[in-house]
Design a protein around this motif. Sequence first.
Motif, PDB file in Angstrom:
ATOM      1  N   VAL A 148       0.829  -1.201   0.000  1.00 59.17           N
ATOM      2  CA  VAL A 148       0.000   0.000   0.000  1.00 59.17           C
ATOM      3  C   VAL A 148       0.866   1.254   0.000  1.00 59.17           C
ATOM      4  CG1 VAL A 148      -1.678   1.291   1.371  1.00 59.17           C
ATOM      5  CG2 VAL A 148      -1.986  -1.149   1.026  1.00 59.17           C
ATOM      6  N   ARG A 149       1.992   1.219   0.705  1.00 57.31           N
ATOM      7  CA  ARG A 149       2.887   2.388   0.746  1.00 57.31           C
ATOM      8  C   ARG A 149       3.503   2.700  -0.613  1.00 57.31           C
ATOM      9  NH1 ARG A 149       4.575  -0.076   5.576  1.00 57.31           N
ATOM     10  NH2 ARG A 149       3.698   0.991   7.379  1.00 57.31           N
ATOM     11  N   THR A 150       3.687   1.671  -1.443  1.00 54.55           N
ATOM     12  CA  THR A 150       4.301   1.899  -2.754  1.00 54.55           C
ATOM     13  C   THR A 150       3.338   2.525  -3.761  1.00 54.55           C
ATOM     14  OG1 THR A 150       3.742  -0.318  -3.573  1.00 54.55           O
ATOM     15  CG2 THR A 150       5.872  -0.050  -2.437  1.00 54.55           C
TER      16      THR A 150
ATOM     17  N   ALA B 180      -3.896   5.717  -6.950  1.00 53.22           N
ATOM     18  CA  ALA B 180      -4.053   4.263  -6.920  1.00 53.22           C
ATOM     19  C   ALA B 180      -4.618   3.806  -5.578  1.00 53.22           C
ATOM     20  CB  ALA B 180      -2.724   3.578  -7.191  1.00 53.22           C
ATOM     21  N   GLN B 181      -4.225   4.457  -4.490  1.00 54.58           N
ATOM     22  CA  GLN B 181      -4.786   4.135  -3.180  1.00 54.58           C
ATOM     23  C   GLN B 181      -6.286   4.419  -3.165  1.00 54.58           C
ATOM     24  OE1 GLN B 181      -2.409   6.462  -0.479  1.00 54.58           O
ATOM     25  NE2 GLN B 181      -0.776   4.935  -0.390  1.00 54.58           N
TER      26      GLN B 181
ATOM     27  N   THR C 118      -6.281   2.351   5.223  1.00 48.31           N
ATOM     28  CA  THR C 118      -6.662   3.514   6.022  1.00 48.31           C
ATOM     29  C   THR C 118      -5.513   3.954   6.919  1.00 48.31           C
ATOM     30  OG1 THR C 118      -8.950   2.743   5.995  1.00 48.31           O
ATOM     31  CG2 THR C 118      -8.400   4.432   7.593  1.00 48.31           C
ATOM     32  N   ASP C 119      -4.738   3.003   7.436  1.00 46.18           N
ATOM     33  CA  ASP C 119      -3.570   3.365   8.243  1.00 46.18           C
ATOM     34  C   ASP C 119      -2.556   4.163   7.426  1.00 46.18           C
ATOM     35  OD1 ASP C 119      -4.611   2.093  10.436  1.00 46.18           O
ATOM     36  OD2 ASP C 119      -3.395   0.273  10.219  1.00 46.18           O
TER      37      ASP C 119
ATOM     38  N   CYS D 208      -8.684   9.373   2.314  1.00 42.29           N
ATOM     39  CA  CYS D 208      -8.893   8.428   1.219  1.00 42.29           C
ATOM     40  C   CYS D 208     -10.363   8.009   1.165  1.00 42.29           C
ATOM     41  CB  CYS D 208      -7.988   7.219   1.409  1.00 42.29           C
ATOM     42  SG  CYS D 208      -8.135   5.964   0.150  1.00 42.29           S
ATOM     43  N   ILE D 209     -10.942   7.754   2.323  1.00 35.45           N
ATOM     44  CA  ILE D 209     -12.350   7.353   2.393  1.00 35.45           C
ATOM     45  C   ILE D 209     -13.242   8.490   1.908  1.00 35.45           C
ATOM     46  CG2 ILE D 209     -14.207   6.660   3.948  1.00 35.45           C
ATOM     47  CD1 ILE D 209     -12.017   5.343   5.693  1.00 35.45           C
TER      48      ILE D 209
END
Length: 156
Positions: free
Chosen positions: A98-100, A105-106, A138-139, A145-146
């Motif tokens: 997810v960090r990448t 995209a997230q 979410t973290d 994002c939501i």
Amino acid sequence: MADAFRKIDIDAFDEDVLLESDLVDPDPRDPATVLADVKSKNTQLRSFLSKGDTAGALALVLTDAPYGPNVDDAKALNLASVMLILNSTKAADIPNIVRTLPQDAQDTLMKYLYKGMGLQGDSDINPSVLLSWHEKLTDVAGTGCIVRVMTDRRTV
């Protein structure tokens, strides 16, 4: 006859009716082109997964995701590809993957998570996997994002 007025579409008489097409621009690509793009991505996705590059496969599937009307086949195929990736990923690898991902995209991944949560009873979708991805996303991406996903009219 006393309730016949309830079946009248009053929006047909209103000049200021707001249509879905007024809220978001449709995908500029032709529906056949969109489907062909998704199919080619699906082929590339298999090679990424066979090499063990889950992050690359997920980034590939999330770029230029199909949206808008008349691309339902492409949407379904892309959703199946995303679910394949999510189900085949180890829980310990999720935060690094997810960090990448870039922010767009997230956000797209969050759309697919919510789409998967809305499809109850589908055998390809594991709710616990979706919730795990949602927690990790979410973290990393935060609650913004939501909010971005809930307010975006482009549905996947």
